[in-house]
Design a protein around this motif. Structure first.
Motif, PDB file in Angstrom:
ATOM      1  N   ARG A 184      12.210  16.340 -15.137  1.00  0.00           N
ATOM      2  CA  ARG A 184      11.176  17.360 -15.286  1.00  0.00           C
ATOM      3  C   ARG A 184       9.933  16.683 -15.845  1.00  0.00           C
ATOM      4  O   ARG A 184      10.016  15.790 -16.685  1.00  0.00           O
ATOM      5  N   ILE A 185       8.784  17.127 -15.349  1.00  0.00           N
ATOM      6  CA  ILE A 185       7.506  16.749 -15.947  1.00  0.00           C
ATOM      7  C   ILE A 185       7.015  17.995 -16.680  1.00  0.00           C
ATOM      8  O   ILE A 185       6.689  19.006 -16.059  1.00  0.00           O
ATOM      9  N   ASN A 186       7.027  17.934 -17.995  1.00  0.00           N
ATOM     10  CA  ASN A 186       6.538  19.040 -18.815  1.00  0.00           C
ATOM     11  C   ASN A 186       5.008  18.963 -18.829  1.00  0.00           C
ATOM     12  O   ASN A 186       4.441  18.018 -19.362  1.00  0.00           O
ATOM     13  N   ILE A 187       4.377  19.943 -18.210  1.00  0.00           N
ATOM     14  CA  ILE A 187       2.926  19.926 -18.054  1.00  0.00           C
ATOM     15  C   ILE A 187       2.250  20.303 -19.372  1.00  0.00           C
ATOM     16  O   ILE A 187       2.593  21.301 -19.991  1.00  0.00           O
ATOM     17  N   GLU A 188       1.287  19.483 -19.762  1.00  0.00           N
ATOM     18  CA  GLU A 188       0.561  19.718 -21.006  1.00  0.00           C
ATOM     19  C   GLU A 188      -0.883  20.139 -20.774  1.00  0.00           C
ATOM     20  O   GLU A 188      -1.453  20.881 -21.560  1.00  0.00           O
ATOM     21  N   GLU A 189      -1.476  19.653 -19.697  1.00  0.00           N
ATOM     22  CA  GLU A 189      -2.844  20.043 -19.358  1.00  0.00           C
ATOM     23  C   GLU A 189      -3.081  19.787 -17.881  1.00  0.00           C
ATOM     24  O   GLU A 189      -2.320  19.073 -17.229  1.00  0.00           O
ATOM     25  N   GLY A 190      -4.139  20.378 -17.369  1.00  0.00           N
ATOM     26  CA  GLY A 190      -4.450  20.192 -15.958  1.00  0.00           C
ATOM     27  C   GLY A 190      -5.839  20.670 -15.621  1.00  0.00           C
ATOM     28  O   GLY A 190      -6.470  21.400 -16.383  1.00  0.00           O
ATOM     29  N   THR A 191      -6.287  20.246 -14.463  1.00  0.00           N
ATOM     30  CA  THR A 191      -7.585  20.651 -13.968  1.00  0.00           C
ATOM     31  C   THR A 191      -7.512  20.726 -12.447  1.00  0.00           C
ATOM     32  O   THR A 191      -6.663  20.076 -11.834  1.00  0.00           O
ATOM     33  N   GLY A 192      -8.359  21.522 -11.851  1.00  0.00           N
ATOM     34  CA  GLY A 192      -8.350  21.651 -10.400  1.00  0.00           C
ATOM     35  C   GLY A 192      -9.746  21.865  -9.849  1.00  0.00           C
ATOM     36  O   GLY A 192     -10.620  22.393 -10.533  1.00  0.00           O
ATOM     37  N   ARG A 193      -9.917  21.452  -8.618  1.00  0.00           N
ATOM     38  CA  ARG A 193     -11.193  21.595  -7.934  1.00  0.00           C
ATOM     39  C   ARG A 193     -10.938  22.118  -6.525  1.00  0.00           C
ATOM     40  O   ARG A 193      -9.844  21.999  -5.984  1.00  0.00           O
ATOM     41  N   PHE A 194     -12.011  22.643  -5.910  1.00  0.00           N
ATOM     42  CA  PHE A 194     -11.909  23.084  -4.525  1.00  0.00           C
ATOM     43  C   PHE A 194     -13.252  22.907  -3.840  1.00  0.00           C
ATOM     44  O   PHE A 194     -14.290  22.803  -4.483  1.00  0.00           O
ATOM     45  N   ILE A 209      -4.932  18.106 -10.722  1.00  0.00           N
ATOM     46  CA  ILE A 209      -4.382  16.958 -11.436  1.00  0.00           C
ATOM     47  C   ILE A 209      -3.846  17.469 -12.757  1.00  0.00           C
ATOM     48  O   ILE A 209      -4.513  18.219 -13.476  1.00  0.00           O
ATOM     49  N   LEU A 210      -2.611  17.078 -13.055  1.00  0.00           N
ATOM     50  CA  LEU A 210      -1.935  17.525 -14.270  1.00  0.00           C
ATOM     51  C   LEU A 210      -1.472  16.316 -15.068  1.00  0.00           C
ATOM     52  O   LEU A 210      -1.181  15.270 -14.493  1.00  0.00           O
ATOM     53  N   TRP A 211      -1.372  16.492 -16.372  1.00  0.00           N
ATOM     54  CA  TRP A 211      -0.838  15.455 -17.235  1.00  0.00           C
ATOM     55  C   TRP A 211       0.339  16.035 -18.001  1.00  0.00           C
ATOM     56  O   TRP A 211       0.339  17.212 -18.380  1.00  0.00           O
ATOM     57  N   GLY A 212       1.339  15.210 -18.206  1.00  0.00           N
ATOM     58  CA  GLY A 212       2.516  15.686 -18.909  1.00  0.00           C
ATOM     59  C   GLY A 212       3.458  14.567 -19.283  1.00  0.00           C
ATOM     60  O   GLY A 212       3.092  13.388 -19.270  1.00  0.00           O
ATOM     61  N   THR A 213       4.685  14.968 -19.588  1.00  0.00           N
ATOM     62  CA  THR A 213       5.689  14.042 -20.094  1.00  0.00           C
ATOM     63  C   THR A 213       6.976  14.139 -19.279  1.00  0.00           C
ATOM     64  O   THR A 213       7.482  15.237 -19.038  1.00  0.00           O
ATOM     65  N   PHE A 214       7.483  12.989 -18.876  1.00  0.00           N
ATOM     66  CA  PHE A 214       8.732  12.845 -18.135  1.00  0.00           C
ATOM     67  C   PHE A 214       9.930  13.090 -19.046  1.00  0.00           C
ATOM     68  O   PHE A 214       9.948  12.638 -20.189  1.00  0.00           O
ATOM     69  N   GLU A 215      10.928  13.807 -18.517  1.00  0.00           N
ATOM     70  CA  GLU A 215      12.165  14.064 -19.262  1.00  0.00           C
ATOM     71  C   GLU A 215      13.328  14.109 -18.266  1.00  0.00           C
ATOM     72  O   GLU A 215      13.306  14.897 -17.314  1.00  0.00           O
ATOM     73  N   GLU A 216      14.339  13.256 -18.461  1.00  0.00           N
ATOM     74  CA  GLU A 216      15.526  13.285 -17.611  1.00  0.00           C
ATOM     75  C   GLU A 216      16.381  14.492 -17.978  1.00  0.00           C
ATOM     76  O   GLU A 216      16.506  14.846 -19.143  1.00  0.00           O
ATOM     77  N   LEU A 217      16.982  15.106 -16.957  1.00  0.00           N
ATOM     78  CA  LEU A 217      17.815  16.283 -17.175  1.00  0.00           C
ATOM     79  C   LEU A 217      19.287  15.908 -17.062  1.00  0.00           C
ATOM     80  O   LEU A 217      19.658  15.037 -16.281  1.00  0.00           O
ATOM     81  N   LYS A 218      20.103  16.597 -17.808  1.00  0.00           N
ATOM     82  CA  LYS A 218      21.549  16.343 -17.825  1.00  0.00           C
ATOM     83  C   LYS A 218      22.310  17.637 -17.609  1.00  0.00           C
ATOM     84  O   LYS A 218      21.796  18.734 -17.796  1.00  0.00           O
ATOM     85  N   ASP A 219      23.561  17.499 -17.234  1.00  0.00           N
ATOM     86  CA  ASP A 219      24.545  18.574 -17.159  1.00  0.00           C
ATOM     87  C   ASP A 219      24.041  19.790 -16.374  1.00  0.00           C
ATOM     88  O   ASP A 219      23.567  19.648 -15.260  1.00  0.00           O
ATOM     89  N   MET A 220      24.167  20.970 -16.946  1.00  0.00           N
ATOM     90  CA  MET A 220      23.856  22.216 -16.251  1.00  0.00           C
ATOM     91  C   MET A 220      22.385  22.287 -15.849  1.00  0.00           C
ATOM     92  O   MET A 220      22.044  22.737 -14.759  1.00  0.00           O
TER      93      MET A 220
END
Length: 147
Positions: A131-141, A80-91
């Protein structure tokens, strides 16, 4: 055995998968939806047509993203990751879309189709690439040796 994924294991999981779930929240409502994605440079890249998800992401760019690999009830990985949405333009938009096509197409049953998900050709240029710019995350197995 239950355990935590380290950062490299989380990145490996993100790179190995191409479908995850995006959670967004706006106006007191939470919405979770599966998306096709590609992971690169500590970010999730995806695309969408206009709709509820994009409306919500524009109102509140803070998101949660979840991905997993399930082999059985007792052999799985999840991040599970947390981050911020950002629309991309042009190139940047074009490069991200190309990366999505290259990642998704080998995993389809019908290689002649493109990843526009039934969006008509005249609307493809209006796809939102983000793009979702990832700021933090955690994982389990969970993994159990066979005896």
């Amino acid at each position: 055995m239950l355990g935590e994924l380290n950062k490299k294991e989380i990145v490996d999981l993100l790179k190995s998968q191409f479908i995850g779930r995006l959670g967004c929240h706006a106006n007191g409502e939470t919405y979770i939806v599966p998306i096709n994605y590609v992971y690169q440079n500590n970010a999730i890249y995806a695309h969408s047509g206009e709709g509820k998800k994009i409306e919500m992401l524009r109102k509140n760019p803070r998101v949660c993203f979840q991905v997993d690999e399930v082999e059985s009830m007792f052999k799985w990985k999840s991040a599970i990751l947390w981050g911020t949405f950002e629309e991309l333009k042009d190139m940047e938009r074009q490069q991200a879309m190309q990366g999505l096509i290259l990642r998704i197409m080998p995993n389809t049953n019908d290689p002649g189709r493109d990843p526009s998900h039934a969006i008509s050709p005249e609307l493809r240029n209006s796809l939102i690439v983000y793009r979702i710019n990832i700021e933090e995350g955690t994982g389990r197995f969970e993994f159990h040796e066979e005896q």
